[in-house]
Scaffold this motif. Structure first.
Motif, mmCIF file in Angstrom:
data_model
loop_
_atom_site.group_PDB
_atom_site.id
_atom_site.type_symbol
_atom_site.label_atom_id
_atom_site.label_comp_id
_atom_site.label_asym_id
_atom_site.label_seq_id
_atom_site.Cartn_x
_atom_site.Cartn_y
_atom_site.Cartn_z
ATOM 1 N N ALA A 206 -14.095 25.628 -49.675
ATOM 2 C CA ALA A 206 -13.132 26.721 -49.793
ATOM 3 C C ALA A 206 -12.155 26.735 -48.636
ATOM 4 C CB ALA A 206 -13.875 28.053 -49.872
ATOM 5 N N SER A 207 -12.584 26.320 -47.449
ATOM 6 C CA SER A 207 -11.724 26.346 -46.274
ATOM 7 C C SER A 207 -12.256 25.341 -45.279
ATOM 8 C CB SER A 207 -11.698 27.752 -45.667
ATOM 9 O OG SER A 207 -12.999 28.122 -45.223
ATOM 10 N N GLN A 208 -11.599 25.249 -44.136
ATOM 11 C CA GLN A 208 -12.038 24.336 -43.094
ATOM 12 C C GLN A 208 -13.138 25.012 -42.280
ATOM 13 O OE1 GLN A 208 -9.369 21.544 -41.041
ATOM 14 N NE2 GLN A 208 -9.897 22.598 -39.140
ATOM 15 N N GLU A 209 -14.360 24.843 -42.730
ATOM 16 C CA GLU A 209 -15.489 25.450 -42.052
ATOM 17 C C GLU A 209 -16.284 24.400 -41.287
ATOM 18 O OE1 GLU A 209 -17.998 27.960 -44.341
ATOM 19 O OE2 GLU A 209 -16.336 29.037 -45.289
ATOM 20 N N LEU A 210 -16.872 24.828 -40.194
ATOM 21 C CA LEU A 210 -17.694 23.945 -39.374
ATOM 22 C C LEU A 210 -18.899 23.487 -40.186
ATOM 23 C CD1 LEU A 210 -17.898 22.875 -36.434
ATOM 24 C CD2 LEU A 210 -19.384 24.827 -35.952
ATOM 25 N N PRO A 211 -19.130 22.185 -40.304
ATOM 26 C CA PRO A 211 -20.269 21.709 -41.102
ATOM 27 C C PRO A 211 -21.579 21.950 -40.371
ATOM 28 C CG PRO A 211 -19.222 19.860 -40.018
ATOM 29 C CD PRO A 211 -18.357 21.067 -39.729
ATOM 30 N N TYR A 212 -22.648 22.021 -41.135
ATOM 31 C CA TYR A 212 -23.968 22.192 -40.552
ATOM 32 C C TYR A 212 -25.005 21.577 -41.477
ATOM 33 C CZ TYR A 212 -24.267 26.109 -43.869
ATOM 34 O OH TYR A 212 -24.251 26.878 -45.010
ATOM 35 N N GLU A 213 -26.197 21.373 -40.935
ATOM 36 C CA GLU A 213 -27.324 20.885 -41.717
ATOM 37 C C GLU A 213 -28.222 22.074 -42.031
ATOM 38 O OE1 GLU A 213 -30.903 17.537 -41.409
ATOM 39 O OE2 GLU A 213 -29.870 18.204 -39.594
ATOM 40 N N LEU A 214 -28.433 22.338 -43.313
ATOM 41 C CA LEU A 214 -29.302 23.433 -43.727
ATOM 42 C C LEU A 214 -30.758 22.988 -43.588
ATOM 43 C CD1 LEU A 214 -29.566 26.286 -45.021
ATOM 44 C CD2 LEU A 214 -29.644 25.113 -47.237
ATOM 45 N N LEU A 215 -31.538 23.754 -42.833
ATOM 46 C CA LEU A 215 -32.940 23.420 -42.591
ATOM 47 C C LEU A 215 -33.903 24.349 -43.324
ATOM 48 C CD1 LEU A 215 -32.657 22.817 -38.734
ATOM 49 C CD2 LEU A 215 -32.578 21.106 -40.560
ATOM 50 N N ARG A 216 -33.525 25.601 -43.468
ATOM 51 C CA ARG A 216 -34.362 26.563 -44.203
ATOM 52 C C ARG A 216 -33.458 27.596 -44.867
ATOM 53 N NH1 ARG A 216 -39.469 29.589 -41.502
ATOM 54 N NH2 ARG A 216 -40.488 27.643 -42.184
ATOM 55 N N ARG A 217 -33.772 27.916 -46.133
ATOM 56 C CA ARG A 217 -33.067 28.991 -46.839
ATOM 57 C C ARG A 217 -34.111 29.913 -47.436
ATOM 58 N NH1 ARG A 217 -31.748 30.616 -51.871
ATOM 59 N NH2 ARG A 217 -32.752 28.805 -52.846
ATOM 60 N N THR A 218 -34.140 31.152 -46.960
ATOM 61 C CA THR A 218 -35.022 32.160 -47.527
ATOM 62 C C THR A 218 -34.157 33.242 -48.160
ATOM 63 O OG1 THR A 218 -35.155 33.708 -45.661
ATOM 64 C CG2 THR A 218 -36.532 31.715 -45.540
ATOM 65 N N GLN A 219 -34.786 34.261 -48.688
ATOM 66 C CA GLN A 219 -34.034 35.380 -49.251
ATOM 67 C C GLN A 219 -33.393 36.228 -48.155
ATOM 68 O OE1 GLN A 219 -33.434 35.763 -52.481
ATOM 69 N NE2 GLN A 219 -34.713 34.010 -53.006
ATOM 70 N N GLU A 220 -33.878 36.124 -46.918
ATOM 71 C CA GLU A 220 -33.405 36.978 -45.836
ATOM 72 C C GLU A 220 -32.562 36.255 -44.798
ATOM 73 O OE1 GLU A 220 -33.777 40.176 -45.945
ATOM 74 O OE2 GLU A 220 -34.976 40.065 -47.784
ATOM 75 N N TYR A 221 -32.797 34.970 -44.609
ATOM 76 C CA TYR A 221 -32.064 34.259 -43.562
ATOM 77 C C TYR A 221 -32.020 32.766 -43.862
ATOM 78 C CZ TYR A 221 -36.587 32.733 -41.624
ATOM 79 O OH TYR A 221 -37.821 32.158 -41.462
ATOM 80 N N GLU A 222 -31.177 32.061 -43.110
ATOM 81 C CA GLU A 222 -31.121 30.607 -43.148
ATOM 82 C C GLU A 222 -31.355 30.070 -41.739
ATOM 83 O OE1 GLU A 222 -27.396 29.254 -44.707
ATOM 84 O OE2 GLU A 222 -27.836 29.909 -46.768
ATOM 85 N N VAL A 223 -31.790 28.822 -41.651
ATOM 86 C CA VAL A 223 -31.838 28.100 -40.387
ATOM 87 C C VAL A 223 -30.910 26.905 -40.529
ATOM 88 C CG1 VAL A 223 -33.245 26.778 -38.765
ATOM 89 C CG2 VAL A 223 -34.180 28.841 -39.835
ATOM 90 N N ARG A 224 -29.997 26.743 -39.562
ATOM 91 C CA ARG A 224 -28.990 25.682 -39.620
ATOM 92 C C ARG A 224 -28.956 24.910 -38.305
ATOM 93 N NH1 ARG A 224 -24.035 29.696 -41.311
ATOM 94 N NH2 ARG A 224 -24.900 30.487 -43.288
ATOM 95 N N ARG A 225 -28.611 23.641 -38.396
ATOM 96 C CA ARG A 225 -28.349 22.832 -37.211
ATOM 97 C C ARG A 225 -26.844 22.559 -37.142
ATOM 98 N NH1 ARG A 225 -32.056 19.572 -34.887
ATOM 99 N NH2 ARG A 225 -33.102 19.233 -36.900
ATOM 100 N N TYR A 226 -26.212 23.068 -36.091
ATOM 101 C CA TYR A 226 -24.786 22.842 -35.881
ATOM 102 C C TYR A 226 -24.580 21.706 -34.888
ATOM 103 C CZ TYR A 226 -23.240 26.945 -38.473
ATOM 104 O OH TYR A 226 -22.962 27.853 -39.473
#
Length: 386
Positions: A206-226
């Motif tokens: 959608a736009s120029q967003e900083l890429p990241y690696e998704l490590l965990r996706r829950t219903q409440e939060y995500e964990v990402r590696r930037y």
């Protein structure tokens, strides 16, 4: 369209020959570590680990069938199947290598984050799976993170694989341990369906967003590696002041008088003890695993004393999204909720996260749309620690 999606999903589930699941019961990390037995005591898992690394990298193309028992069982939140042919058909469908799969999906892939040895004859992998639904006009991308628990036979082959999704099976634990619970197929279907109905484009589309690696996706939060990056930064008193300074730098108020296109989001750090607020706009980023950006011209220096260019190291953060205004009370509330959720699911905030607020803004400061996130860096020793 919802009816079409449900019919397609129902057809996929039927093709996969789903079977009834057992009743819900807690599956704690301890419960997944049975005492070594004669069956598992002599199993050397090193060869299977190498096999799994190859299969994950190629998305099981090919599946190395000789390392699986003929009666291998596969169980995940969606399905329960047995036998090598059914196992292989399941993966091939998701990868689009069957007629039904070619109609439903494309661009499937799985990233392996690590392999653990809970006990003799047992392996656990951590992964992120993504797949694009091509049969829906907006072609949404569904993403799943979780763990797979493998049981090895006396002959050193995989005899059972049980998958747990972080978005469905990861439960809060009173003692702060990582705990998975079995859930109904309906919970898994809802999680998948909600992603299919989401028309929001992923980062970088959608736009120029900083890429990241998704490590965990829950219903409440995500964990990402930037990744490590270079950012234009400024200390400020009021947020409009920070946006104005960084906007001036990117608009041409720099040593080369050239425009600089930053990446979203604006990352804001507020240290309550030092009474200091810093706003950063990412300018360039490093390749995964690299300590700094390489290649290309470095960003121009600033002609304003209040704006500088600073290196930011690679970081793993937990993220909680909120769509209201990023006022200080809102940021504090969501940060506290995120920290509590982390502690109940086996993760700990970094020590320097105490007394510091870190949040991200994706939209213009006076935009009517409000996409905001609070970030909490994780303490060392988390499951994705390299």
């Amino acid at each position: 369209m919802r009816t079409v999606a449900l019919l397609a999903l129902a057809g996929a589930a039927s093709a996969l020959r789903s079977a009834p699941r057992p009743s819900a019961r807690a599956i704690s990390r301890g419960a997944l570590r049975p005492r070594p037995s004669a069956l598992g005591a002599t199993v050397d898992s090193a060869e299977i680990e190498a096999v799994l690394e190859r299969e994950y990298a190629s998305f099981f193309d090919p599946m190395e069938e000789k390392y699986y028992e003929d009666n291998v069982e596969f169980v995940d939140p969606f399905i329960s199947i047995s036998g090598v042919p059914s196992y292989k058909n399941n993966v091939d469908m998701l990868a689009g290598r069957t007629a039904l799969g070619a109609f439903l999906f494309q661009d499937a892939g799985i990233a392996l984050h690590g392999i653990e040895r809970p006990s003799m004859g047992k392996l656990r992998t951590r992964w992120t799976l993504r797949v694009q639904a091509k049969f829906i006009p907006w072609q949404p991308i569904a993403r799943f993170t979780g763990v797979s628990d493998y049981t090895l036979s006396l002959g050193g082959k995989v005899v059972k694989q049980v998958d747990y999704w972080d978005s469905v099976n990861l439960a809060e634990s009173d003692d702060g341990s990582e705990e998975y619970v079995e859930m109904s197929k309906g919970a898994a279907l809802k999680d998948f369906f909600d992603q299919l109905m989401n028309k929001e484009k992923p980062p970088g589309v959608a736009s120029q967003e900083l890429p990241y690696e998704l490590l965990r996706r829950t219903q409440e939060y995500e964990v990402r590696r930037y990744p490590a990056l270079l950012a234009a930064e400024t200390k400020y008193d009021t947020r409009p002041e920070g946006f104005d300074r960084l906007g001036s730098y990117c608009g041409g108020s720099n040593e080369k008088s050239q425009k600089v296109r930053p990446f979203a989001p604006s990352v804001i750090s507020s240290d309550e003890a030092a009474d200091e607020k810093v706003m950063r706009w990412p300018i360039s980023f490093a390749a995964p695993g690299q300590p700094a950006p390489t290649g290309g011209a470095p960003p121009p220096g600033s002609v304003m004393p209040s704006v500088g260019i600073a290196p930011v190291p690679e970081v793993v953060v937990a993220v909680r999204r909120f769509d209201s205004a990023a006022t200080q009370p809102a940021v504090k509330y969501h940060t506290q909720q995120l920290k509590e959720g982390l502690r109940k699911t086996g993760l700990a905030p970094a020590e320097d996260a105490e007394g510091r607020l870190l949040f991200a803004q994706y939209d213009a400061i006076f935009s009517l749309s409000k996409r905001n996130e609070v970030w909490v860096p994780l303490a060392e020793g988390h499951p994705w620690d390299a």
